[in-house]
Motif scaffolding. Structure first.
Motif, PDB file in Angstrom:
ATOM      1  N   ARG A 173     -23.799   9.638  39.500  1.00 57.75           N
ATOM      2  CA  ARG A 173     -22.405   8.309  40.648  1.00 57.75           C
ATOM      3  C   ARG A 173     -23.186   7.164  39.595  1.00 57.75           C
ATOM      4  N   HIS A 175     -27.026   4.813  48.955  1.00 57.12           N
ATOM      5  CA  HIS A 175     -27.266   4.443  48.167  1.00 57.12           C
ATOM      6  C   HIS A 175     -25.496   3.606  47.678  1.00 57.12           C
ATOM      7  N   GLU A 176     -24.755   4.272  47.929  1.00 57.13           N
ATOM      8  CA  GLU A 176     -23.487   3.668  48.638  1.00 57.13           C
ATOM      9  C   GLU A 176     -23.942   2.150  49.481  1.00 57.13           C
ATOM     10  N   ARG A 177     -23.789   2.179  50.177  1.00 56.72           N
ATOM     11  CA  ARG A 177     -24.615   0.912  50.919  1.00 56.72           C
ATOM     12  C   ARG A 177     -25.675   0.131  50.242  1.00 56.72           C
ATOM     13  N   TYR A 205     -26.408  -0.307  46.805  1.00 60.09           N
ATOM     14  CA  TYR A 205     -27.459   0.060  45.113  1.00 60.09           C
ATOM     15  C   TYR A 205     -27.009  -1.978  45.284  1.00 60.09           C
ATOM     16  N   TYR A 217     -25.772   5.468  38.493  1.00 51.40           N
ATOM     17  CA  TYR A 217     -26.974   4.337  38.963  1.00 51.40           C
ATOM     18  C   TYR A 217     -28.235   3.917  38.174  1.00 51.40           C
TER      19      TYR A 217
END
Length: 356
Positions: free
Chosen positions: A177, A335-337, A339, A179
């Motif tokens: 993704r 992680h989406e929430r 990062y 990150y």
């Protein structure tokens, strides 16, 4: 080195659990930096950042560069007493050159950096733990789809959740993704990322479950996983790597152990039945069981023996994949929430300011 914080498992697999894993390091406590690599590097010192960072003069230069870039001539002078050139340090990922100046090009953490990370990590880790615990009943049901006699569900989820999912799959997820980056350098087939931190932060690593050591035999893999506070570890493959008798560091020795543990996967059995199942001479098996009992891998009660570690075979794959899939979904959503929050909390770290 076969130490690997990002391991892989294969089926059929045997997992022996112990208490810690750590990246490769090579220097004394007298030096200001604790330094090493995550991965593996060539043995040649001029290709090995760990060898470079083991020198006091190289560490002194790195600490000067932490404050800001230095002119090329100044860096060259600083390395005159070493066998390394600025190009050597660039090649292994310690420095980069920009318009006649050198900067650090790897993760170097000062004491304040480390404390900043700790302050950021504590609430974030609690948040991720809460996201996992919110699905505890689902995860428990997935793990209990294929019972492991004598091994608690909590123990099964420790290795499937902590090691397979949040460690191994978590590294895959964050790289896929965008990150995080993968290994910084690949030299002669060795992939690695160097790192260093200034001593003195006095941060305990107890309970920081992060890494695994792995060794493949013919058809089985042995893994230890846990925190970084309990070295040396009593487990396999670590005991074999240390040359600890009687655990020889060879495939045939690990294969014999794997066969015994696989024979105990479905519950306790007699020594005689286990000898028949593994096609081992009774005397050889008896001695091996005593050694494994001393290591904490089996327990003998009279003529019966049972496994004390988690043993996974091909038949466990659907159960394992079910747990991994659920935890990947949880971690991905988390992680989406979070990062952007992670980036904000880590702004100002030394390597970030240096453009790493």
């Amino acid at each position: 080195m076969r130490r690997c914080p990002h391991g892989r498992w294969w089926l059929p697999g045997v997992l022996g659990l112990a208490l810690a894993a750590a990246p490769v390091t090579a220097q004394t406590d007298a030096l200001p930096l604790q330094a090493g690599i995550t991965g593996s590097t060539p043995a040649a010192p001029e290709l090995n950042p760990t060898a470079m960072l083991a020198r006091a003069d190289v560490q002194a230069l790195i600490l000067r560069l932490a404050a800001g870039p230095l002119a090329a001539a100044e860096v060259t002078r600083a390395l005159e007493s070493t066998p390394f050139s600025p190009d050597d340090l660039v090649r292994v990922g310690l420095l980069r050159e920009e318009q006649g100046f050198y900067r650090i090009d790897f993760t170097l953490l000062t004491v304040e950096d480390q404390l900043q990370i700790l302050r950021a990590a504590e609430p974030l880790a609690r948040s991720l733990a809460d996201a996992v615990l919110a699905r505890a009943e689902t995860l428990r049901a997935l793990a209990e789809a294929r019972p492991h006699p004598g091994v608690s569900t909590r123990y099964v989820l420790y290795i499937l959740g902590g090691c397979f999912s949040l460690d191994w799959d978590g590294l895959d997820l964050t790289r896929e993704r965008g990150y995080r980056e993968g290994p910084q350098r690949v030299i002669e087939g060795n992939a690695f990322t160097p790192w260093a931190k200034v001593r003195g932060a006095d941060i305990s690593l107890r309970g920081l479950y992060w890494g695994s050591h792995n060794e493949a035999a013919t058809a089985f893999t042995f893994t230890t996983f846990g925190d970084h506070d309990a070295l040396p570890r009593r487990g396999l493959p670590d005991a074999a790597w240390r040359g600890e008798a009687p655990f020889a560091d060879d495939v045939s020795g690990l294969d014999r152990i794997a066969a015994v543990l696989a024979g105990l996967r479905d519950g306790p059995t007699t020594v005689a039945d286990l000898a028949r199942a593994t096609d081992m001479a009774a005397a050889d098996l008896d001695g091996l069981l005593d050694d494994l009992a001393a290591l904490g891998y089996v327990e003998r009660t009279g003529n019966r023996v049972r496994a004390r570690v988690l043993v996974l075979t091909r038949e466990d794959r659907p159960m394992v994949e079910g747990v991994r899939h659920e935890l990947r979904r949880i971690a991905g959503a988390w992680h989406e929430r979070h990062y952007d929050d992670i980036r904000a909390r880590l702004a100002g770290l030394t390597p970030v300011r240096q453009g790493v």
